[in-house]
Scaffold this motif. Structure first.
Motif, PDB file in Angstrom:
ATOM      1  N   LEU A   1      13.246   8.963 -11.000  1.00 20.28           N
ATOM      2  CA  LEU A   1      13.378   8.093 -12.062  1.00 20.28           C
ATOM      3  C   LEU A   1      12.197   8.456 -13.024  1.00 20.28           C
ATOM      4  N   ILE A   2      12.845   8.706 -14.201  1.00 16.65           N
ATOM      5  CA  ILE A   2      11.894   9.306 -15.260  1.00 16.65           C
ATOM      6  C   ILE A   2      11.481   8.064 -16.214  1.00 16.65           C
ATOM      7  N   ALA A   3      10.138   7.809 -16.588  1.00 16.84           N
ATOM      8  CA  ALA A   3       9.740   6.848 -17.335  1.00 16.84           C
ATOM      9  C   ALA A   3       9.824   7.338 -18.815  1.00 16.84           C
ATOM     10  N   LYS A   4      10.493   6.444 -19.687  1.00 10.84           N
ATOM     11  CA  LYS A   4      10.605   6.793 -21.140  1.00 10.84           C
ATOM     12  C   LYS A   4       9.948   5.565 -21.927  1.00 10.84           C
ATOM     13  N   SER A   5       9.983   6.036 -23.156  1.00 15.71           N
ATOM     14  CA  SER A   5       9.393   4.736 -24.145  1.00 15.71           C
ATOM     15  C   SER A   5      10.090   5.058 -25.620  1.00 15.71           C
ATOM     16  N   SER A   6      10.068   4.198 -25.947  1.00 18.20           N
ATOM     17  CA  SER A   6      10.526   3.987 -27.646  1.00 18.20           C
ATOM     18  C   SER A   6       9.493   3.630 -28.358  1.00 18.20           C
ATOM     19  N   ILE A   7       9.230   4.566 -29.614  1.00  9.04           N
ATOM     20  CA  ILE A   7       8.339   4.544 -30.483  1.00  9.04           C
ATOM     21  C   ILE A   7       8.582   4.509 -31.933  1.00  9.04           C
TER      22      ILE A   7
ATOM     23  N   VAL B   1       9.123  15.923 -40.508  1.00  8.45           N
ATOM     24  CA  VAL B   1       8.664  15.097 -39.371  1.00  8.45           C
ATOM     25  C   VAL B   1       9.830  15.469 -38.397  1.00  8.45           C
ATOM     26  N   ARG B   2      10.924  15.607 -38.656  1.00  8.70           N
ATOM     27  CA  ARG B   2      11.980  15.961 -37.874  1.00  8.70           C
ATOM     28  C   ARG B   2      11.828  17.497 -37.209  1.00  8.70           C
ATOM     29  N   SER B   3      11.271  18.209 -37.882  1.00  6.15           N
ATOM     30  CA  SER B   3      11.026  19.666 -37.592  1.00  6.15           C
ATOM     31  C   SER B   3      10.034  19.692 -36.119  1.00  6.15           C
ATOM     32  N   VAL B   4       9.338  18.480 -35.900  1.00  4.49           N
ATOM     33  CA  VAL B   4       8.406  18.560 -34.766  1.00  4.49           C
ATOM     34  C   VAL B   4       9.483  18.499 -33.474  1.00  4.49           C
ATOM     35  N   GLN B   5       9.573  19.444 -32.808  1.00  2.00           N
ATOM     36  CA  GLN B   5      10.214  19.284 -31.546  1.00  2.00           C
ATOM     37  C   GLN B   5       9.361  19.525 -30.500  1.00  2.00           C
ATOM     38  N   ALA B   6       9.813  18.960 -29.308  1.00  2.00           N
ATOM     39  CA  ALA B   6       9.124  19.347 -27.988  1.00  2.00           C
ATOM     40  C   ALA B   6       9.886  18.889 -26.938  1.00  2.00           C
ATOM     41  N   ASP B   7       9.646  19.148 -25.773  1.00  2.00           N
ATOM     42  CA  ASP B   7      10.424  19.080 -24.551  1.00  2.00           C
ATOM     43  C   ASP B   7      10.343  17.406 -24.188  1.00  2.00           C
ATOM     44  N   GLY B   8      11.204  16.595 -24.099  1.00  2.00           N
ATOM     45  CA  GLY B   8      11.137  15.167 -23.800  1.00  2.00           C
ATOM     46  C   GLY B   8      11.071  14.291 -25.069  1.00  2.00           C
ATOM     47  N   LEU B   9      11.343  14.876 -26.307  1.00  2.00           N
ATOM     48  CA  LEU B   9      11.306  14.248 -27.581  1.00  2.00           C
ATOM     49  C   LEU B   9      12.568  14.290 -28.015  1.00  2.00           C
ATOM     50  N   LEU B  10      13.270  12.797 -28.672  1.00  2.00           N
ATOM     51  CA  LEU B  10      14.397  12.770 -29.170  1.00  2.00           C
ATOM     52  C   LEU B  10      14.155  11.860 -30.577  1.00  2.00           C
TER      53      LEU B  10
ATOM     54  N   SER C   1      12.156   6.405 -35.693  1.00  2.00           N
ATOM     55  CA  SER C   1      11.926   5.929 -34.246  1.00  2.00           C
ATOM     56  C   SER C   1      12.344   7.086 -33.401  1.00  2.00           C
ATOM     57  N   CYS C   2      11.678   7.094 -32.252  1.00  4.71           N
ATOM     58  CA  CYS C   2      12.013   8.150 -31.462  1.00  4.71           C
ATOM     59  C   CYS C   2      11.840   7.745 -29.957  1.00  4.71           C
ATOM     60  N   VAL C   3      12.531   8.412 -29.197  1.00  3.51           N
ATOM     61  CA  VAL C   3      12.434   8.384 -27.738  1.00  3.51           C
ATOM     62  C   VAL C   3      11.779   9.319 -26.960  1.00  3.51           C
ATOM     63  N   VAL C   4      10.792   9.144 -26.089  1.00  2.12           N
ATOM     64  CA  VAL C   4       9.766  10.325 -25.509  1.00  2.12           C
ATOM     65  C   VAL C   4      10.005   9.966 -23.999  1.00  2.12           C
ATOM     66  N   GLU C   5       9.835  11.014 -23.284  1.00  2.54           N
ATOM     67  CA  GLU C   5       9.303  10.815 -21.831  1.00  2.54           C
ATOM     68  C   GLU C   5       7.746  10.752 -21.881  1.00  2.54           C
ATOM     69  N   ASP C   6       7.264   9.767 -20.909  1.00  2.00           N
ATOM     70  CA  ASP C   6       5.819   9.461 -20.868  1.00  2.00           C
ATOM     71  C   ASP C   6       5.308  10.825 -20.380  1.00  2.00           C
ATOM     72  N   ASP C   7       5.500  11.314 -19.500  1.00  4.91           N
ATOM     73  CA  ASP C   7       5.025  12.457 -18.814  1.00  4.91           C
ATOM     74  C   ASP C   7       4.753  13.827 -19.532  1.00  4.91           C
ATOM     75  N   LYS C   8       5.655  13.914 -20.602  1.00  5.77           N
ATOM     76  CA  LYS C   8       5.702  15.103 -21.209  1.00  5.77           C
ATOM     77  C   LYS C   8       4.892  14.716 -22.771  1.00  5.77           C
ATOM     78  N   VAL C   9       5.543  13.716 -23.603  1.00  9.33           N
ATOM     79  CA  VAL C   9       5.126  13.475 -24.947  1.00  9.33           C
ATOM     80  C   VAL C   9       4.526  12.240 -25.018  1.00  9.33           C
ATOM     81  N   GLY C  10       3.261  12.243 -25.752  1.00  6.33           N
ATOM     82  CA  GLY C  10       2.544  11.070 -26.031  1.00  6.33           C
ATOM     83  C   GLY C  10       2.342  10.971 -27.368  1.00  6.33           C
ATOM     84  N   THR C  11       1.851   9.735 -28.019  1.00 11.51           N
ATOM     85  CA  THR C  11       1.560   9.320 -29.330  1.00 11.51           C
ATOM     86  C   THR C  11       0.426  10.198 -30.082  1.00 11.51           C
ATOM     87  N   ASP C  12      -0.370  10.612 -29.282  1.00 14.40           N
ATOM     88  CA  ASP C  12      -1.599  11.677 -29.845  1.00 14.40           C
ATOM     89  C   ASP C  12      -0.923  13.165 -30.158  1.00 14.40           C
ATOM     90  N   LEU C  13       0.071  13.515 -29.334  1.00 12.38           N
ATOM     91  CA  LEU C  13       0.776  14.627 -29.644  1.00 12.38           C
ATOM     92  C   LEU C  13       1.466  14.643 -31.075  1.00 12.38           C
TER      93      LEU C  13
END
Length: 292
Positions: A203-209, A229-238, A257-269
């Protein structure tokens, strides 16, 4: 002329009600004295008649009570005597009385027998319960051996019973094969469970920001800002939908808005990567953060 002076000169009879009341009482006493006396005499005569009537009633009740008591006692004695006479004179009634007495005696004997049986059963049950509650003996008593002279001698066992039980426990003819099969079956089931658990996706934990990206002024190109802003790309970021929200003085902010995987992407990044575009971005704030 004041009202007080006018009233002082006027001839007004203020005490007329008092005089009228006194006059009424005088004539009532004068005309009603004789009538009151006759009424009192009549009332006294009626009260005396009532008292005499009560006294007569009480005497009558007392006499009736004594008469009834004497009649009742006489009647009971007569009934008792008549019953005795009837029993003595009528042999059929006497035989019926004797038969009833015999039946009562038989019933009493049967009840006594039932009570004795119940007591015996209860004593047997108590003995059985006492035997069951006793702890089992560890060593059984040795059997008795009869000698030539007729006396009984206790024969000693060559070995204790406890040791025999231990020897019997050590001997297992069919248990080894069953234990091996049970161990193999257990290992096989554990292996199957581990494989099944490994195949199940984690189970992958995700968040909507929801981010608020603010420009420097009203002359900033918001389309270029959104592209950066949309040019920022990372694994687990949509990245998701976006819109422009007025702030004031003609300035608008980008809400995206964006959806991120908690283990890979955080708000600080995200804040760090977006604020690198210093020419367009003044600040980045997190407007909403929800777990999915």
């Amino acid at each position: 002329m004041t009202s007080v002076d006018f009233l002082a000169k006027e001839k007004i009879w203020f005490d007329k009600p008092r005089y009228d009341e006194a006059e009424r009482r005088f004539y009532e006493q004068k005309n009603g004295g004789a009538a009151q006396t006759t009424q009192d005499v009549g009332a006294n005569a009626i009260l005396q008649d009532i008292a005499r009537a009560r006294e007569n009633i009480q005497k009558s009740l007392a006499g009736l009570k004594t008469t009834l008591c004497s009649r009742g006692s006489a009647q009971s004695s007569l009934n008792h005597q008549s019953l005795l006479n009837a029993a003595s004179n009528n042999p059929a009634d006497q035989g019926e009385l004797i038969s009833r007495i015999k039946s009562l005696e038989l019933e009493n004997r049967s009840l006594h027998k039932v009570v004795d049986d119940l007591r015996a059963a209860l004593s047997r049950l108590e003995c059985r319960v006492a035997v069951l509650e006793k702890p089992p003996a560890s060593v059984t008593a040795a059997p008795l051996r009869t000698c030539t002279n007729g006396s009984a001698v206790q024969q000693k066992n060559s070995c204790p019973v406890k040791e025999d039980d231990e020897d019997d426990d050590d001997i297992d003819l069919f248990g080894s094969d069953e234990d091996e099969e049970a161990d193999k079956l257990k290992e096989q089931r554990l292996k199957e469970y581990a494989e099944k658990k490994a195949k199940k996706p984690a189970l992958i934990a995700k968040s909507s920001i929801l981010l608020d990206v603010k420009p420097w002024d009203d002359e900033t190109d918001m389309a270029k800002l959104e592209e950066c802003v949309r040019s920022v790309q990372a694994d687990g970021l949509l990245w998701g939908a976006s819109k422009l929200v007025p702030v004031g003085y003609g300035i608008k902010k980008l809400q995206i808005s964006c959806v991120v995987e908690d283990d890979k992407v955080g708000t600080d990044l995200l804040e760090e990567e977006i604020t690198k575009f210093e020419d367009f971005v003044q600040s980045v704030d997190v407007a909403a953060f929800n777990k999915i």
